[in-house]
Design an enzyme around this catalytic site. Structure first.
Site, PDB file in Angstrom:
ATOM      1  N   ASP A 245      -6.977   2.988   8.155  1.00  0.00           N
ATOM      2  CA  ASP A 245      -5.955   3.389   9.141  1.00  0.00           C
ATOM      3  C   ASP A 245      -5.807   4.916   9.143  1.00  0.00           C
ATOM      4  O   ASP A 245      -4.761   5.474   8.854  1.00  0.00           O
ATOM      5  CB  ASP A 245      -4.599   2.729   8.847  1.00  0.00           C
TER       6      ASP A 245
ATOM      7  N   ASP B 179      -7.492   8.436   4.387  1.00  0.00           N
ATOM      8  CA  ASP B 179      -8.569   7.576   4.891  1.00  0.00           C
ATOM      9  C   ASP B 179      -9.746   8.422   5.361  1.00  0.00           C
ATOM     10  O   ASP B 179     -10.911   8.059   5.183  1.00  0.00           O
ATOM     11  CB  ASP B 179      -8.094   6.749   6.083  1.00  0.00           C
TER      12      ASP B 179
ATOM     13  N   ASN C 208      -0.896   3.730   9.357  1.00  0.00           N
ATOM     14  CA  ASN C 208      -0.374   5.112   9.394  1.00  0.00           C
ATOM     15  C   ASN C 208       0.046   5.516  10.802  1.00  0.00           C
ATOM     16  O   ASN C 208       0.994   6.277  10.985  1.00  0.00           O
ATOM     17  CB  ASN C 208      -1.437   6.096   8.897  1.00  0.00           C
TER      18      ASN C 208
ATOM     19  N   THR D  72      -8.442   0.481   3.006  1.00  0.00           N
ATOM     20  CA  THR D  72      -7.593   1.635   2.687  1.00  0.00           C
ATOM     21  C   THR D  72      -6.358   1.698   3.593  1.00  0.00           C
ATOM     22  O   THR D  72      -5.688   2.731   3.670  1.00  0.00           O
ATOM     23  CB  THR D  72      -8.387   2.956   2.813  1.00  0.00           C
TER      24      THR D  72
ATOM     25  N   PHE E 143       3.072   1.645   0.851  1.00  0.00           N
ATOM     26  CA  PHE E 143       2.987   1.531   2.305  1.00  0.00           C
ATOM     27  C   PHE E 143       2.038   0.420   2.775  1.00  0.00           C
ATOM     28  O   PHE E 143       2.395  -0.388   3.633  1.00  0.00           O
ATOM     29  CB  PHE E 143       2.542   2.865   2.915  1.00  0.00           C
ATOM     30  N   ASN E 144       0.797   0.380   2.278  1.00  0.00           N
ATOM     31  CA  ASN E 144      -0.167  -0.590   2.797  1.00  0.00           C
ATOM     32  C   ASN E 144       0.295  -2.028   2.583  1.00  0.00           C
ATOM     33  O   ASN E 144       0.102  -2.888   3.442  1.00  0.00           O
ATOM     34  CB  ASN E 144      -1.537  -0.380   2.138  1.00  0.00           C
TER      35      ASN E 144
ATOM     36  N   HIS F  40      -5.084   9.131  -1.897  1.00  0.00           N
ATOM     37  CA  HIS F  40      -5.149   7.737  -2.335  1.00  0.00           C
ATOM     38  C   HIS F  40      -6.505   7.074  -2.029  1.00  0.00           C
ATOM     39  O   HIS F  40      -7.166   6.546  -2.911  1.00  0.00           O
ATOM     40  CB  HIS F  40      -4.050   6.936  -1.627  1.00  0.00           C
ATOM     41  N   ASP F  41      -6.890   7.075  -0.779  1.00  0.00           N
ATOM     42  CA  ASP F  41      -7.951   6.193  -0.288  1.00  0.00           C
ATOM     43  C   ASP F  41      -9.357   6.462  -0.800  1.00  0.00           C
ATOM     44  O   ASP F  41     -10.092   5.489  -1.083  1.00  0.00           O
ATOM     45  CB  ASP F  41      -7.949   6.198   1.255  1.00  0.00           C
TER      46      ASP F  41
HETATM   47  O1  RIB Z   1       0.521   4.466   0.299  1.00  0.00           O
HETATM   48  C1  RIB Z   1      -0.631   5.204   0.586  1.00  0.00           C
HETATM   49  C2  RIB Z   1      -1.516   4.454   1.533  1.00  0.00           C
HETATM   50  O2  RIB Z   1      -0.821   4.221   2.761  1.00  0.00           O
HETATM   51  C3  RIB Z   1      -2.776   5.243   1.929  1.00  0.00           C
HETATM   52  O3  RIB Z   1      -3.789   4.346   2.256  1.00  0.00           O
HETATM   53  C4  RIB Z   1      -2.324   5.971   3.157  1.00  0.00           C
HETATM   54  O4  RIB Z   1      -3.413   6.333   4.005  1.00  0.00           O
HETATM   55  C5  RIB Z   1      -1.472   4.931   3.830  1.00  0.00           C
HETATM   56  O5  RIB Z   1      -2.339   4.054   4.537  1.00  0.00           O
HETATM   57 CA    CA Z   2      -4.805   4.510   4.478  1.00  0.00          CA
END
Ligand code: RIB
Ligand code: CA
Length: 318
Positions: free
Chosen positions: A14, A19, A43, A128, A169-170, A243-244
């Site tokens: 996303d 990402d 996102n 991701t 979040f994901n 993160h990704d």
């Molecule tokens: O919490 C971080 C994640 O949520 C990452 O993948 C960021 O790109 C969002 O998608």
């Molecule tokens: Ca992401």
């Protein structure tokens, strides 16, 4: 230890600033062979995450990988995007006005199905973003399971969240999809905030991106500069965590990410904790330790891997 042969992978994403780095890592490192990209709402809205994926792949010189748009909302409930973190476009910061390839005229879940059943060996699914597409794939097409080597997803946390006090979040965006994936019985690796918060794009890293002297290096520097601003404002971080790309790095070189096998459940009903990943690190629940949960990261080696991929994908001189 890196493998000699490239692992076939599909990235479901996303984009999203981090990402984007995950896509560049997959484009520039010989340890994975990118079969296809599916996009998901998260996102930002699906039209924006899809446009962003096409732009990043074009910048990374990837012209032969199909990109297909998947689900535009979570399985249950409505979408809440992260414009406060990634901006109105989902990739605010750099000017990304580059010619892009056409998006595939097929749903992202169908693209994943076709690529898996058509692959010569089992495929690793790297997710991701919210797990909506992966969850729907497993529900609609259980026949793909033998063709999936492993699901590696960035999401959840062994401790606190980022979107709610205990929700990342994901997973918070689509808890039901995450529940499907975690109950699938597939080999699964969870790359949570407890590890990703150690991979910070410092000013030195940003300068190194810029120092590559390529358009891609400059875009990565500008993406991280923007990301630094939102992470400072929203979370008080000195530098933004990427993160990704750690999910991709874990496939390229599993030695970079230390994991422990543990039961992981997703809270679906909690008033204050919906979307939390409940990781039983001490075997207190008696449930099966079915998930390989990331608990350590070789940070310097990760950044060397990512920088080398940005150099390669961007066509920088060695
Ligand atoms: O919490 C971080 C994640 O949520 C990452 O993948 C960021 O790109 C969002 O998608
Ligand atoms: Ca992401």
């Amino acid at each position: 230890m890196r493998r000699s042969a490239a692992r076939p992978v599909i990235i479901d994403c996303d984009p999203g600033h981090d990402d984007a780095l995950a896509l560049v890592l997959a484009a520039g490192d010989p340890g994975v062979r990118l079969l296809g990209v599916s996009t998901v709402a998260g996102n930002q809205t699906l039209d924006k995450t899809t446009r962003n994926a096409l732009r990043i792949l074009a910048l990374a010189g990837v012209t032969d990988v199909p990109v297909a748009a998947g689900c535009d909302r979570p399985l249950v409930g409505e979408l809440t995007v992260a414009a406060d973190i990634h901006g109105a476009s989902g990739l605010d910061g750099p000017d990304l006005d580059v010619p892009v390839a056409e998006v595939a005229d097929v749903h992202g879940v169908e693209l994943m199905r076709r690529l898996i059943v058509g692959a010569a060996e089992p495929v690793t699914l790297i997710a991701t973003g919210p797990l909506t597409n992966v969850g729907l794939l497993l529900r609609r097409h259980p026949e793909v399971v033998p063709g999936v080597r492993r699901v590696v997803f960035m999401g959840g946390s062994t401790d606190r969240g980022n979107t709610t006090p205990y929700g990342e979040f994901n997973i918070v965006t689509d808890p039901e999809a995450a529940d499907i994936v975690l109950r699938s019985g597939l080999p699964t690796t969870m790359i949570g905030l407890n590890v990703t918060h150690r991979a910070l794009a410092t000013t030195e890293i940003i300068a190194e991106f810029r120092g590559l002297g390529t358009p891609l290096g400059a875009v990565c520097a500008e993406l991280m500069t923007y990301f630094a601003g939102t992470y400072r404002r929203v979370f008080g971080f000195a530098h933004p965590p990427v993160h990704d790309p750690i999910a991709v790095a874990a496939v390229i070189d599993p030695a970079l990410v230390r994991t422990v096998a543990a039961p992981v459940a997703v809270e679906l009903a909690g008033t204050y904790t919906r979307g939390a990943t409940v990781v039983d690190l001490h075997g207190r629940t008696g449930r099966e330790a079915a998930v390989d949960v990331a608990v350590g990261l070789e940070v310097d080696a990760f950044w060397r891997l990512l920088m080398a991929a940005v150099r390669t994908a961007g066509g920088a001189a060695r």
